[in-house]
Write an enzyme that holds these catalytic residues in place. Structure first.
Site, PDB file in Angstrom:
ATOM      1  N   VAL A 108       0.855  -1.180   0.000  1.00 37.82           N
ATOM      2  CA  VAL A 108       0.000   0.000   0.000  1.00 37.82           C
ATOM      3  C   VAL A 108       0.891   1.229   0.000  1.00 37.82           C
ATOM      4  O   VAL A 108       1.854   1.317   0.763  1.00 37.82           O
ATOM      5  CB  VAL A 108      -0.920   0.028   1.238  1.00 37.82           C
ATOM      6  CG1 VAL A 108      -1.763   1.292   1.238  1.00 37.82           C
ATOM      7  CG2 VAL A 108      -1.810  -1.203   1.269  1.00 37.82           C
ATOM      8  N   CYS A 109       0.604   2.174  -0.889  1.00 37.99           N
ATOM      9  CA  CYS A 109       1.306   3.453  -0.911  1.00 37.99           C
ATOM     10  C   CYS A 109       2.814   3.220  -1.050  1.00 37.99           C
ATOM     11  O   CYS A 109       3.255   2.469  -1.899  1.00 37.99           O
ATOM     12  CB  CYS A 109       0.947   4.232   0.352  1.00 37.99           C
ATOM     13  SG  CYS A 109       1.335   5.985   0.321  1.00 37.99           S
TER      14      CYS A 109
END
Length: 325
Positions: A108-109
């Site tokens: 994520v990210c």
């Protein structure tokens, strides 16, 4: 019934939302069905509490170094501490080990930088938060970094963009496991979009900051965005700027990364996407307003940009629609 084992990897200065979007969405599946579909836990170095980037502390439920598979899903969070985590051989080594013992892996990210450090993204297409995409690409040339989509799934490896895109990715994973009905029920429970397609752009011309500090380029960009239905050929734009077409192309490549023609097509496509989800205008009218001329020309540009048709894109959005004036 034993739930699918999902492990989220956290570390010092991880982003709390990166973790919470994943864990809350998976656990919501258990709430909605009253079945233990997912066994979700947070793994941290030493099993110690971590202080998130926001300053809040989270207690680790698993010791990263002692955790063993098989796992169903391994997800690495991002956050302000991602660079230190990616440089930490212990964290990277155990993420690499656990990835081999997992059915699917995701980040994520800026967690993509940690997956990149394991070598797992080499030869793959991946995304990350738009602000860090160029940095990831420069450090890891073996990865095809695409800063546009909110998430990308390349085989058994997924990468999600900035922060709340973790929710979109998790809904997609739940849909893969248990079908679209449960994914929609979770979205309603969490009071979020039913589901944004993964190839929806992170940023668009309507939310992005000014693309460049070059005054001439800014002026031409403003002209483009306010005259979408007009003649925006390179010759016309160059004349408006008072420079040659060759010089205009050099300026666009330097400051925007695209030649004028491709930039115009991209802006028109993003404008069409905006109208599709905020109005009830027919596709033919949107094509005219955005300078495509025909619905077929719009469809071709839209499919190239987003991977889906304008009609499908409109169906996947849930904003209230109003008739444009």
């Amino acid at each position: 019934m034993e739930g699918r084992k999902v492990v989220v990897v956290g570390y010092h200065a991880a982003e709390l939302l990166d973790i919470a979007c994943v864990t809350s969405a998976f656990l919501a599946a258990n709430v909605q069905t009253r079945r233990p579909y997912y066994d979700v836990s947070l793994a941290t170095p030493g099993g110690r509490p971590i202080t998130c980037g926001s300053g809040l502390a989270l207690q680790g439920q698993q010791t990263l170094e002692r955790l063993t598979g098989p796992l169903d899903t391994l997800i690495v969070s991002g956050g302000p501490g991602h660079e230190d985590a990616a440089a930490n051989t212990v964290i990277v080594g155990h993420v690499r080990r656990l990835a081999r013992e997992s059915r699917r892996v995701a980040s994520v990210c800026t967690g993509a930088s940690i997956l990149a450090a394991t070598g797992l993204l080499d030869g793959r297409r991946a995304t990350t938060h738009w602000r860090f995409a160029s940095e990831l690409a420069a450090r890891h040339p073996a990865i095809t970094v695409d800063p546009d989509p909110i998430f990308i799934r390349d085989g058994g490896v997924s990468t999600a963009a900035g922060v709340t895109s973790a929710l979109d990715l998790t809904l997609a994973l739940v849909e893969e496991d248990h079908g679209p009905t449960l994914a929609r029920d979770i979205a309603r429970y969490l009071v979020t979009y039913l589901q944004r397609p993964g190839n929806q752009a992170q940023m668009s011309m309507f939310t992005a900051p000014r693309p460049t500090s070059d005054g001439l380029v800014d002026r031409i960009v403003e002209h483009i965005t306010t005259h979408l239905a007009g003649d925006l050929t390179a010759a016309v734009l160059a004349a408006a700027a008072g420079v040659s077409e060759r010089h205009l192309t050099r300026l666009f490549l330097k400051h925007l990364g695209l030649p004028p023609g491709r930039y115009v097509r991209r802006v028109r496509t993003e404008a069409a996407a905006h109208l599709l989800v905020t109005t009830r205008l027919p596709v033919s009218s949107i094509a005219t307003r955005c300078g495509f001329g025909t619905p077929e020309t719009l469809r071709q540009a839209f499919t190239t940009r987003y991977g889906i048709s304008p009609a499908r894109y409109r169906q996947t959005q849930t904003r209230p629609l109003t008739t444009a004036l």
